[in-house]
Design an enzyme around this catalytic site. Structure first.
Site, PDB file in Angstrom:
ATOM      1  N   CYS A  82      33.942  35.946  41.356  1.00 37.13           N
ATOM      2  CA  CYS A  82      33.791  36.440  39.959  1.00 37.13           C
ATOM      3  C   CYS A  82      32.671  37.759  40.282  1.00 37.13           C
ATOM      4  CB  CYS A  82      33.147  35.317  39.077  1.00 37.13           C
ATOM      5  SG  CYS A  82      33.184  35.651  37.365  1.00 37.13           S
ATOM      6  N   CYS A 135      37.791  36.506  37.102  1.00 36.17           N
ATOM      7  CA  CYS A 135      37.613  37.538  35.934  1.00 36.17           C
ATOM      8  C   CYS A 135      38.225  38.632  36.455  1.00 36.17           C
ATOM      9  CB  CYS A 135      36.070  37.561  35.811  1.00 36.17           C
ATOM     10  SG  CYS A 135      35.100  38.644  37.215  1.00 36.17           S
ATOM     11  N   CYS A 187      37.989  43.153  44.171  1.00 37.02           N
ATOM     12  CA  CYS A 187      38.204  42.113  45.387  1.00 37.02           C
ATOM     13  C   CYS A 187      38.401  42.993  46.774  1.00 37.02           C
ATOM     14  CB  CYS A 187      39.259  41.158  45.045  1.00 37.02           C
ATOM     15  SG  CYS A 187      39.490  40.006  46.431  1.00 37.02           S
TER      16      CYS A 187
END
Length: 142
Positions: A11, A83, A90
């Site tokens: 997240c 999220c 990422c």
């Protein structure tokens, strides 16, 4: 015995959704997987996240926000982004890492009195728990 597969839950702040998800998944399948959580921009765990998890009789003592940078270069089998921001930022993990995305509303964004905010965390907790039971585990255990 084969080495346990690993799951990293990502997240943005690693302060609410990913922390609750880590606690829930450790409770459900911690004996079968190494389960971690981290954030792309880690903050501090929200007390409401801890309270919502404690209501289920689970303990988050020792939990703390971690940076995703701590996991770059490590063997991670599954990355679950919870999220949209974490999905977009990422980092790439090497090897056979499978990335799965399922966005949950941010309970930390809810404004109001203490009970209203805590209810938002309870809702997120319950949605994450349901997602694990109905989808996520079936996806990775096929």
């Amino acid at each position: 015995m084969a080495e346990k597969k690993s799951i990293l839950i990502l997240c943005t702040g690693n302060s609410a959704r990913s922390q609750m998800a880590e606690a829930l998944l450790k409770h459900i399948r911690g004996n079968e997987y190494n389960i971690y959580s981290a954030g792309t921009d880690p903050g501090t765990i929200r007390p409401e996240a801890i309270a919502a998890i404690n209501e289920l009789g689970l303990d988050m003592s020792g939990y703390h926000s971690k940076s995703v940078d701590e996991f770059v270069g490590k063997e991670i089998d599954y990355v679950l982004t919870v999220c949209d921001n974490a999905q977009e930022t990422c980092p790439h993990f090497p090897g056979a890492t499978k990335t799965i995305h399922h966005s949950f509303e941010d309970p930390a964004a809810v404004e109001g009195d203490e009970e209203t905010v805590l209810d938002a965390f309870r809702k997120a907790r319950d949605e994450i728990n349901l997602y694990f039971a109905e989808e996520f585990l079936k996806t990775i255990e096929q």
